[in-house]
Design a protein around this motif. Structure first.
Motif, short mmCIF file in Angstrom:
data_model
loop_
_atom_site.label_atom_id
_atom_site.label_comp_id
_atom_site.label_asym_id
_atom_site.label_seq_id
_atom_site.Cartn_x
_atom_site.Cartn_y
_atom_site.Cartn_z
N LEU A 123 10.99 -6.09 10.64
CA LEU A 123 9.56 -6.45 10.63
C LEU A 123 8.70 -5.20 10.62
O LEU A 123 7.69 -5.13 9.90
CB LEU A 123 9.22 -7.31 11.85
N ASP A 124 9.10 -4.18 11.36
CA ASP A 124 8.36 -2.93 11.38
C ASP A 124 8.34 -2.28 10.00
O ASP A 124 7.30 -1.81 9.53
CB ASP A 124 8.97 -1.98 12.42
N ILE A 125 9.49 -2.29 9.33
CA ILE A 125 9.58 -1.66 8.00
C ILE A 125 8.73 -2.39 6.98
O ILE A 125 7.94 -1.78 6.24
CB ILE A 125 11.05 -1.59 7.53
N VAL A 126 8.87 -3.73 6.91
CA VAL A 126 8.11 -4.45 5.90
C VAL A 126 6.61 -4.38 6.19
O VAL A 126 5.78 -4.36 5.27
CB VAL A 126 8.58 -5.92 5.77
N THR A 127 6.25 -4.31 7.47
CA THR A 127 4.83 -4.18 7.82
C THR A 127 4.29 -2.82 7.38
O THR A 127 3.21 -2.73 6.78
CB THR A 127 4.64 -4.36 9.33
N ARG A 128 5.04 -1.76 7.65
CA ARG A 128 4.59 -0.42 7.27
C ARG A 128 4.55 -0.25 5.75
O ARG A 128 3.61 0.36 5.21
CB ARG A 128 5.50 0.63 7.92
N LEU A 129 5.56 -0.77 5.06
CA LEU A 129 5.56 -0.69 3.60
C LEU A 129 4.38 -1.45 3.01
O LEU A 129 3.69 -0.98 2.10
CB LEU A 129 6.86 -1.26 3.05
N THR A 130 4.13 -2.65 3.55
CA THR A 130 3.02 -3.46 3.06
C THR A 130 1.69 -2.75 3.30
O THR A 130 0.84 -2.67 2.41
CB THR A 130 3.02 -4.83 3.75
N ASN A 131 1.49 -2.24 4.51
CA ASN A 131 0.24 -1.57 4.83
C ASN A 131 0.00 -0.37 3.92
O ASN A 131 -1.13 -0.11 3.50
CB ASN A 131 0.24 -1.13 6.29
N ARG A 132 1.08 0.34 3.59
CA ARG A 132 0.93 1.51 2.72
C ARG A 132 0.47 1.10 1.32
O ARG A 132 -0.45 1.68 0.76
CB ARG A 132 2.25 2.27 2.62
N HIS A 133 1.10 0.08 0.77
CA HIS A 133 0.80 -0.28 -0.61
C HIS A 133 -0.42 -1.18 -0.75
O HIS A 133 -0.96 -1.31 -1.85
CB HIS A 133 2.04 -0.92 -1.25
N GLU A 134 -0.86 -1.78 0.35
CA GLU A 134 -2.09 -2.58 0.32
C GLU A 134 -3.32 -1.73 0.64
O GLU A 134 -4.45 -2.17 0.42
CB GLU A 134 -2.00 -3.73 1.32
#
Length: 207
Positions: A123-134
């Motif tokens: 969850l931490d990884i997908v959240t950080r990846l999403t925040n970066r690309h959004e």
């Protein structure tokens, strides 16, 4: 990666910049069944470890996430690239002893790949990846916008990746081995191209 001295990039912050500028990388692992490779968006934590640490995830059905790795894994990152015609060289008009080439920026990151299925870490990884690309969007989507039960189910479909970077190979091939006149010709030719990547390479050429 074969890198003549003129093209070698060793500054850690610059290598990190290239990694972060790349939208997509390729993760390569050696296994008893042969090489496995997956295109992946990877997140760089610059401050974790001496060279940084990469994070990402693969689909649970992807055999790369469960097949034992032999030796170090490699993640490759490409920057801008462009074909260089010898017609742009001043030296073509002088003696004609010129050939085409390719200018590009590339970084290879090596390290021991760790695959995991811990839900909190995923969850931490997908959240950080999403925040970066959004980031930068007028209305950025967040993982928390989706129902919690749906997110939980989606996490069961992926395997996390952690790759502490043990070594970095960086290459910036931008006509440094050519004369100033040749470099000026290449930069001008690429700057006039309709291809965006060509124009980006033109900005990188030392003139």
């Amino acid at each position: 990666m074969y890198t003549p001295p003129a093209f070698k990039e060793e500054t850690l912050s610059v290598l990190h910049d290239i990694i972060e500028a790349a939208s997509l990388s390729t993760l390569v692992t050696a296994t008893a069944d042969g090489l496995l490779a997956s295109p992946l968006p990877l997140l760089l934590d610059r401050n974790e470890g001496p060279n940084g640490t990469l994070y990402g995830h693969v689909a649970r059905a992807n055999p790369q996430g469960t097949t034992p790795v032999i030796g170090a894994a490699m993640a490759t990152f490409m920057g801008p690239d462009a074909y260089v015609t010898p017609s742009w060289y001043a030296s073509k008009r002088e003696h004609g002893k010129v050939v085409p080439t390719w200018n590009y920026v590339a970084v290879h990151a090596y390290g021991a790949a760790e695959f995991f299925t811990d839900e909190d870490r995923l969850l931490d990884i997908v959240t950080r990846l999403t925040n970066r690309h959004e980031a930068g969007r007028a209305e950025p989507w967040q993982v928390s916008d989706a129902p919690a039960a749906f997110v939980k189910a989606q996490l069961r479909g992926i395997i996390g990746l952690r790759l502490p970077i043990e070594r970095l190979d960086g290459k910036r091939k931008m006509s440094q081995n050519r004369s100033a006149e040749d470099r000026t010709g290449v930069a001008a030719g690429l700057a006039a191209s309709a291809r965006r990547e060509d124009r980006l390479v033109a900005e990188e050429i030392p003139v």
